[in-house]
Scaffold this motif. Sequence first.
Motif, PDB file in Angstrom:
ATOM      1  N   TRP A  19      74.486 -30.830 153.415  1.00  0.00           N
ATOM      2  CA  TRP A  19      74.168 -32.419 153.082  1.00  0.00           C
ATOM      3  C   TRP A  19      74.139 -32.148 151.399  1.00  0.00           C
ATOM      4  CZ3 TRP A  19      71.580 -29.722 156.741  1.00  0.00           C
ATOM      5  CH2 TRP A  19      71.494 -30.403 157.931  1.00  0.00           C
ATOM      6  N   SER A  20      74.417 -33.514 150.749  1.00  0.00           N
ATOM      7  CA  SER A  20      74.205 -33.276 149.252  1.00  0.00           C
ATOM      8  C   SER A  20      72.623 -33.206 149.234  1.00  0.00           C
ATOM      9  CB  SER A  20      74.676 -34.623 148.800  1.00  0.00           C
ATOM     10  OG  SER A  20      74.281 -35.208 147.464  1.00  0.00           O
TER      11      SER A  20
ATOM     12  N   SER B 140      72.286 -37.037 147.199  1.00  0.00           N
ATOM     13  CA  SER B 140      72.091 -38.454 148.015  1.00  0.00           C
ATOM     14  C   SER B 140      71.501 -38.278 149.380  1.00  0.00           C
ATOM     15  CB  SER B 140      73.487 -38.800 147.725  1.00  0.00           C
ATOM     16  OG  SER B 140      74.441 -38.212 148.560  1.00  0.00           O
ATOM     17  N   GLY B 141      71.670 -36.757 149.667  1.00  0.00           N
ATOM     18  CA  GLY B 141      71.445 -36.742 151.347  1.00  0.00           C
ATOM     19  C   GLY B 141      72.537 -36.961 152.236  1.00  0.00           C
ATOM     20  N   GLU B 142      73.645 -37.230 151.781  1.00  0.00           N
ATOM     21  CA  GLU B 142      74.886 -37.626 152.480  1.00  0.00           C
ATOM     22  C   GLU B 142      75.270 -36.321 153.180  1.00  0.00           C
ATOM     23  OE1 GLU B 142      79.380 -39.167 152.362  1.00  0.00           O
ATOM     24  OE2 GLU B 142      78.243 -38.547 150.331  1.00  0.00           O
ATOM     25  N   SER B 143      75.588 -36.438 154.601  1.00  0.00           N
ATOM     26  CA  SER B 143      75.919 -35.554 155.491  1.00  0.00           C
ATOM     27  C   SER B 143      77.408 -35.024 155.169  1.00  0.00           C
ATOM     28  CB  SER B 143      75.924 -35.841 157.033  1.00  0.00           C
ATOM     29  OG  SER B 143      76.690 -34.899 157.769  1.00  0.00           O
ATOM     30  N   LYS B 144      77.584 -33.768 154.754  1.00  0.00           N
ATOM     31  CA  LYS B 144      78.978 -33.271 154.295  1.00  0.00           C
ATOM     32  C   LYS B 144      79.757 -32.679 155.305  1.00  0.00           C
ATOM     33  CE  LYS B 144      78.749 -34.226 150.145  1.00  0.00           C
ATOM     34  NZ  LYS B 144      79.668 -35.187 149.423  1.00  0.00           N
TER      35      LYS B 144
ATOM     36  N   TRP C 225      78.916 -31.602 159.963  1.00  0.00           N
ATOM     37  CA  TRP C 225      78.040 -31.845 160.682  1.00  0.00           C
ATOM     38  C   TRP C 225      78.619 -30.693 161.752  1.00  0.00           C
ATOM     39  CZ3 TRP C 225      73.255 -33.298 161.421  1.00  0.00           C
ATOM     40  CH2 TRP C 225      72.742 -33.420 162.440  1.00  0.00           C
TER      41      TRP C 225
ATOM     42  N   CYS D 147      73.464 -36.875 160.772  1.00  0.00           N
ATOM     43  CA  CYS D 147      72.528 -37.341 160.303  1.00  0.00           C
ATOM     44  C   CYS D 147      72.283 -37.046 158.765  1.00  0.00           C
ATOM     45  CB  CYS D 147      70.884 -36.988 160.962  1.00  0.00           C
ATOM     46  SG  CYS D 147      70.716 -37.320 162.774  1.00  0.00           S
ATOM     47  N   ASP D 148      72.026 -37.997 158.061  1.00  0.00           N
ATOM     48  CA  ASP D 148      71.716 -37.843 156.757  1.00  0.00           C
ATOM     49  C   ASP D 148      70.344 -37.254 156.384  1.00  0.00           C
ATOM     50  OD1 ASP D 148      74.460 -38.750 155.763  1.00  0.00           O
ATOM     51  OD2 ASP D 148      73.485 -40.858 155.450  1.00  0.00           O
ATOM     52  N   LEU D 149      70.085 -36.835 155.148  1.00  0.00           N
ATOM     53  CA  LEU D 149      68.925 -35.916 154.763  1.00  0.00           C
ATOM     54  C   LEU D 149      68.261 -36.938 153.908  1.00  0.00           C
ATOM     55  CD1 LEU D 149      68.037 -33.054 155.511  1.00  0.00           C
ATOM     56  CD2 LEU D 149      68.878 -32.278 153.310  1.00  0.00           C
TER      57      LEU D 149
ATOM     58  N   THR E  42      65.969 -37.201 150.613  1.00  0.00           N
ATOM     59  CA  THR E  42      66.056 -36.484 149.478  1.00  0.00           C
ATOM     60  C   THR E  42      65.171 -37.280 148.542  1.00  0.00           C
ATOM     61  OG1 THR E  42      68.067 -37.511 148.386  1.00  0.00           O
ATOM     62  CG2 THR E  42      68.176 -35.266 149.863  1.00  0.00           C
TER      63      THR E  42
END
Length: 297
Positions: A249-250, A253-257, A259, A276-278, A280
């Motif tokens: 993840w970033s 931003s928490g964006e899933s990079k 999975w 799932c996003d994270l 942050t």
Amino acid sequence: ASSGTKIEDGKIFVNLLPKQMSVAMFAVTSETVPPADDGKQWSFVMTTAALDKQPNRRAQGTVDGVQIALLTEGSNIYAVQAKCPHLGIPLAGGKVENGVITCSQHKSSWSCDSGESKDWLPGGGVNAVQRLVSKPCDLATYETKIEDGKIFVNLLPKQMSVAMFAVTSETVPPADDGKQWSFVMTTAALDKQPNRRAQGTVDGVQIALLTEGSNIYAVQAKCPHLGIPLAGGKVENGVITCSQHKSSWSCDSGESKDWLPGGGVNAVQRLVSKPCDLATYETKVEDGKIYINLNPY
């Protein structure tokens, strides 16, 4: 491997621990010792007397939601993640020899102490095919200690060298932008850690502090897939990669990079587990103090 079955009220039940595994089971919300000076958080698992009653002195279960297997060899008591990172086989059924645990199914092996992969899917046949798509994974292992006949486990894996914190924070009044900044720890305390990491709670919110160069990131403490502590992951180019199944993840931003990448058990789990996003959190440093805005980005 075979499993015990029983029938009750016309329903068939299976015990998912194979018959070949004679182990004690535990599921505890632990009796926890406050963090020591070294930052370790010790959680009570079971007594040595209870463990010694098992034919092979093994146990498996959960402590505060973390799945753990207790393994023994002579006077040594090891705590490792409960399941093989390849196909999720319970490791309490494996063979321990010279401090190395070997999975009962595909014979991958790891150091019970460091978690280092020793032999990944050895030999030919199906293992040779799976090696083409499944990269070696280390094992999460946990420090143990015995006091007054009680076995305690430090739930931060040995692979994580981090400071621990648990604070009801010193909070800065909301700024003009409405942000609520909470003090976590000093930069000096963070810099003393070998990898400049920290994990703990701020006002009840579980957070991991990660660093890369001069950047300090605050993210949710555990991977949203299986709850693996993210303070043990790798940070590169602002992306945190989980130490176990390699989702990333970033940090910003928490964006899933990525999975559950690759084949093996990850390919199977992608069929039932959506990305799932994270969560942050924004950070700032003032006068050598690290603050977090507890409202996620």
